[in-house]
Write a protein that holds these residues in place. Structure first.
Motif, PDB file in Angstrom:
ATOM      1  N   PHE A  45      50.633  27.515  29.905  1.00 15.45           N
ATOM      2  CA  PHE A  45      50.103  28.884  29.533  1.00 15.45           C
ATOM      3  C   PHE A  45      49.219  29.153  30.652  1.00 15.45           C
ATOM      4  CE2 PHE A  45      46.479  31.447  28.233  1.00 15.45           C
ATOM      5  CZ  PHE A  45      46.934  32.582  27.736  1.00 15.45           C
ATOM      6  N   THR A  46      48.502  28.270  31.384  1.00 19.69           N
ATOM      7  CA  THR A  46      47.475  28.296  32.381  1.00 19.69           C
ATOM      8  C   THR A  46      48.195  28.728  33.665  1.00 19.69           C
ATOM      9  OG1 THR A  46      45.949  26.941  31.288  1.00 19.69           O
ATOM     10  CG2 THR A  46      45.652  27.272  33.661  1.00 19.69           C
ATOM     11  N   LEU A  47      49.399  28.029  34.050  1.00 12.54           N
ATOM     12  CA  LEU A  47      50.116  28.075  35.235  1.00 12.54           C
ATOM     13  C   LEU A  47      50.636  29.552  35.207  1.00 12.54           C
ATOM     14  CD1 LEU A  47      52.070  25.025  35.405  1.00 12.54           C
ATOM     15  CD2 LEU A  47      50.180  25.493  36.678  1.00 12.54           C
ATOM     16  N   ILE A  48      51.035  30.160  34.009  1.00 12.40           N
ATOM     17  CA  ILE A  48      51.824  31.481  34.074  1.00 12.40           C
ATOM     18  C   ILE A  48      50.535  32.495  33.980  1.00 12.40           C
ATOM     19  CG2 ILE A  48      52.611  33.141  32.516  1.00 12.40           C
ATOM     20  CD1 ILE A  48      54.205  30.773  31.230  1.00 12.40           C
ATOM     21  N   VAL A  49      49.404  32.235  33.664  1.00 13.14           N
ATOM     22  CA  VAL A  49      48.273  33.285  33.534  1.00 13.14           C
ATOM     23  C   VAL A  49      47.797  33.356  35.111  1.00 13.14           C
ATOM     24  CG1 VAL A  49      46.128  33.916  32.813  1.00 13.14           C
ATOM     25  CG2 VAL A  49      47.796  33.232  31.072  1.00 13.14           C
ATOM     26  N   GLN A  50      47.554  32.193  35.703  1.00 13.50           N
ATOM     27  CA  GLN A  50      47.081  32.120  37.160  1.00 13.50           C
ATOM     28  C   GLN A  50      48.010  32.699  38.038  1.00 13.50           C
ATOM     29  OE1 GLN A  50      45.840  27.968  37.260  1.00 13.50           O
ATOM     30  NE2 GLN A  50      43.731  28.627  37.354  1.00 13.50           N
ATOM     31  N   TYR A  51      49.111  32.835  37.455  1.00 15.13           N
ATOM     32  CA  TYR A  51      50.195  33.265  38.540  1.00 15.13           C
ATOM     33  C   TYR A  51      50.308  34.851  38.457  1.00 15.13           C
ATOM     34  CZ  TYR A  51      54.624  34.400  40.911  1.00 15.13           C
ATOM     35  OH  TYR A  51      55.531  35.171  41.702  1.00 15.13           O
TER      36      TYR A  51
END
Length: 256
Positions: A45-51
Motif C-alpha cells: 500500500f505504501t509503495l503504491i501511494v508514494q508512487y
C-alpha cells in the motif's frame, strides 16, 4: 521551535488517530493471523501511494528483497486466518489509515520544517482529543467508571503511558530520518526479534515453519539494509535529493 497551524498538522493527527482506532477494530473482529496479514499489506500500500501521489519509487532490487521479508514474517506469524465482512472492512481501513499516517508523519516533518519532537508536540493534543471523543463509541464507559482502581493498577497505567510516549517519539524520529518503507521493515524486524527472544528467554516452542519464516525474513531485512546503504552512498545522493525535492513540492501544492 517551529510553529504550525492546526490545519497544517491535521492530516498527521487524523491519520494517526484512525490508524490506532481501525487497527484495534481490525484485531477485535478478525483472528490474530489475519491481523498480522493485514499489517503486511501496509508495505505494498505504501509503495503504491508514494508512487501515485508523490512520484516516489523504489528500485527493482529493493522491491524484490521485500518479497522474502514479507513472506518470511507471514510464514512465521500467520497461522489461523479467520475473517468476516465487517472485519475485512476494518482491516482495509486500518491498512489505508496506517499507511497514510506513516507517509504524512514522514513527509510533513520535511514540508513544515519540524523535527520529530516538534511535530509530536503539535499533533499530540489533537490525537488525545480525538481519542476522548471516540472512546464512548467503542468502549463501555459504565464498566470503565465502575472499575475499582488500585495503586498497582494506576502504576501500570502510568507505566504503559510512559512506554507509549517513548514509542511515539521513536516512531516520529524514525519516520523523519528515514522513510515509511524503512519504518515498516523495522517493524517487521521487531516482530522477528520478539519471536527469537520468546524462544531464548521464555523457552517458547517453535516449529519448522517458524524457523524457516524467521530465517527467510532476516535474509530480506539484511538484503534491504545493504541495498539502502548502497543507494544512499554519495554517488546516488544527487538523484535521491532531486526526487525528494520534487515530492516536497507536490506535497506543498497538495496542502495549498
Amino acid at each position: 521551535y517551529a510553529p504550525a497551524t492546526i490545519s497544517a498538522v491535521m492530516p498527521v493527527a487524523l491519520g494517526s488517530l484512525l490508524s490506532v482506532a481501525f487497527m484495534n477494530l481490525n484485531l477485535a473482529h478478525n483472528s490474530v493471523g489475519f491481523y498480522q496479514l493485514s499489517k503486511l499489506a501496509c508495505i505494498p500500500f505504501t509503495l503504491i501511494v508514494q508512487y501515485l501521489l508523490y512520484n516516489q519509487y523504489v528500485s527493482r532490487p529493493i522491491q524484490i528483497c521485500l518479497i522474502p521479508l514479507t513472506f518470511g514474517v507471514g510464514w512465521a506469524t500467520v497461522h489461523d486466518v479467520d475473517v468476516n465482512l465487517i472485519g475485512l472492512l476494518f482491516a482495509l481501513c486500518a491498512v489505508a489509515a496506517t499507511g497514510m499516517a506513516q507517509i504524512y508523519t514522514s513527509s510533513y516533518q520535511k514540508a513544515l520544517g519540524c523535527n520529530a519532537m516538534q511535530l509530536l508536540y503539535h499533533t499530540s493534543p489533537l490525537i488525545a482529543a480525538g481519542m476522548l471523543i471516540m472512546c464512548p463509541m467503542f468502549d463501555n464507559l459504565s464498566e470503565l467508571f465502575a472499575y475499582q482502581y488500585s495503586y498497582e493498577t494506576v502504576g501500570r497505567i502510568i507505566l504503559s503511558c510512559t512506554f507509549a510516549l517513548g514509542v511515539n517519539i521513536s516512531n516520529y524520529m524514525v519516520l523523519g530520518k528515514t522513510s515509511p518503507l524503512t519504518y515498516q521493515v523495522l517493524g517487521h524486524l521487531k516482530t522477528i526479534l520478539i519471536l527469537v527472544l520468546g524462544v531464548i528467554l521464555f523457552h517458547k516452542t517453535v516449529n519448522f515453519q517458524n524457523v524457516v519464516g524467521i530465517v527467510v525474513a532476516m535474509a530480506g531485512v539484511i538484503a534491504y539494509t545493504e541495498l539502502k546503504r548502497r543507494e544512499e552512498s554519495p554517488s546516488s545522493s544527487r538523484s535521491t535529493n532531486d526526487n525528494n525535492a520534487e515530492s516536497m513540492q507536490l506535497l506543498r501544492e497538495d496542502r495549498n
